[in-house]
Design an enzyme around this catalytic site. Sequence first.
Site, short mmCIF file in Angstrom:
data_model
loop_
_atom_site.label_atom_id
_atom_site.label_comp_id
_atom_site.label_asym_id
_atom_site.label_seq_id
_atom_site.Cartn_x
_atom_site.Cartn_y
_atom_site.Cartn_z
N HIS A 185 -6.81 -6.71 -0.31
CA HIS A 185 -6.88 -5.27 -0.53
C HIS A 185 -6.14 -4.90 -1.81
O HIS A 185 -5.23 -5.61 -2.24
CB HIS A 185 -6.30 -4.54 0.69
CG HIS A 185 -6.94 -4.97 1.98
ND1 HIS A 185 -6.31 -5.78 2.89
CD2 HIS A 185 -8.18 -4.73 2.46
CE1 HIS A 185 -7.13 -6.02 3.91
NE2 HIS A 185 -8.27 -5.40 3.67
N ASP A 191 -3.45 -10.25 -2.33
CA ASP A 191 -3.94 -9.72 -1.05
C ASP A 191 -5.39 -9.25 -1.25
O ASP A 191 -5.76 -8.82 -2.35
CB ASP A 191 -3.06 -8.54 -0.64
CG ASP A 191 -3.35 -8.01 0.76
OD1 ASP A 191 -2.57 -8.31 1.68
OD2 ASP A 191 -4.36 -7.29 0.93
N HIS A 207 0.81 -1.23 0.00
CA HIS A 207 0.00 0.00 0.00
C HIS A 207 0.85 1.28 0.00
O HIS A 207 0.34 2.36 -0.31
CB HIS A 207 -0.91 0.05 1.23
CG HIS A 207 -2.00 -0.97 1.24
ND1 HIS A 207 -2.86 -1.17 0.18
CD2 HIS A 207 -2.38 -1.86 2.20
CE1 HIS A 207 -3.72 -2.13 0.47
NE2 HIS A 207 -3.46 -2.57 1.69
N ASP A 220 -5.17 -12.36 3.53
CA ASP A 220 -6.40 -11.82 4.10
C ASP A 220 -7.62 -12.03 3.21
O ASP A 220 -8.72 -11.61 3.56
CB ASP A 220 -6.24 -10.34 4.48
CG ASP A 220 -5.42 -9.55 3.49
OD1 ASP A 220 -5.21 -10.04 2.36
OD2 ASP A 220 -4.98 -8.43 3.82
ZN LIG Z 1 -4.43 -6.73 2.84
#
Ligand SMILES: [Zn+2]
Length: 371
Positions: free
Chosen positions: A183, A181, A144, A269
């Site tokens: 996200h 992931d 990120h 996740d």
């Molecule tokens: Zn994540």
Amino acid sequence: MSSNKRRAGFVCHELYMWHDTGNYAGPLPYGNPVQPDIHAENPETKRRFRNLLEVSGLTEQLHLIKPRMATEEEILRFHTKEHLENVKKVSADTGGDAGFFTPAGRGSYEIAMLSAGGVLAAVEAIVSGQVDNAYALVRPPGHHAIAGEGMGFCIFGNAALAGMHAFEQLGLNKIAYVDWDVHHGNGTQAAFYDDPRALTISVHQDNCFPPDSGHVHEIGAGAGEGFNLNVPLPPGSGVGAYEAVFDQVVIPALDRFAPDLIIVPSGFDAGAYDPLGRMQMHSDGYRSLTAKLVAAADRHCEGRMLLTHEGGYNSWTVPFFGLAVMETLSGVSTGVEDPFLPLHAGLGGQDLQAHQQAAIELALPAIERLG
Ligand SMILES: [Zn+2]
């Protein structure tokens, strides 16, 4: 020894576990009116992943790669001097913010440099031929982080920095990223948004984190137009949806792009019961996705593949997802069974659903853009 046996590298270091994210509740930053608790991004999932590798006997089959500190020059290939200096200051002080939802503790600067440097050491070992592939179980995570600040628990963009290192120092010309992931891999996307040497693919839960990020229409810009590919999946997607994305989008895109190296920002996740995601992946699902990527890497780049550890917040299950990936990377079966698998495999909606297929189809034109 099976014929699929490969030299799988592994990076870890106890200092990764000492990065202190504080006692804020879950993902929330300090200052919210909520009783303090353990931070979501704490060492536990990572430590238990490493420990299960050891207890299963797999660690002794892996090629351990010693992490090193990244240099400031290496960090500045992606990040601004201001971000680096802020992390250094916060870390030398009593800790604080390294960015949006990114706590840093005392000493976190040095650990973040060792995290980025661990990933660099791994890519060096792969490109030099010391190992066939590698998993960098580093912390803090990286996918990120953007140029000017940390984001979403990530301080420096480990996976992006590995690619830049491979381009600038190791002579590679084309790198494909496959971020699984839950996200959006926004930092890696931003790092190469106008760069056609990197195909950045992210498969993630639709509009989960960062807010309003990871849409299908984000396709790259300038010379990099067409080389960024997002597949946002509806919450509730299970193994059927993930396998369909890989079969219909990710693998065909890799086959068209023909990379010199595949880098996987690897968060667990998207696993069932993760507190920060709403997907239903299980250990056999991760095993299957890894096998598809290993086969693609064999077709295009002599098996060269690097996985960098990102999210994954269920400390019971993440170790078993990690073991499945490591068994597939190494071609070694430990015989250790995932006790959560029967429960996860039996969840409703594991098969591909019509609305998930519809979401996948929105990403199909992106493959055509790759020529
Ligand atoms: Zn994540």
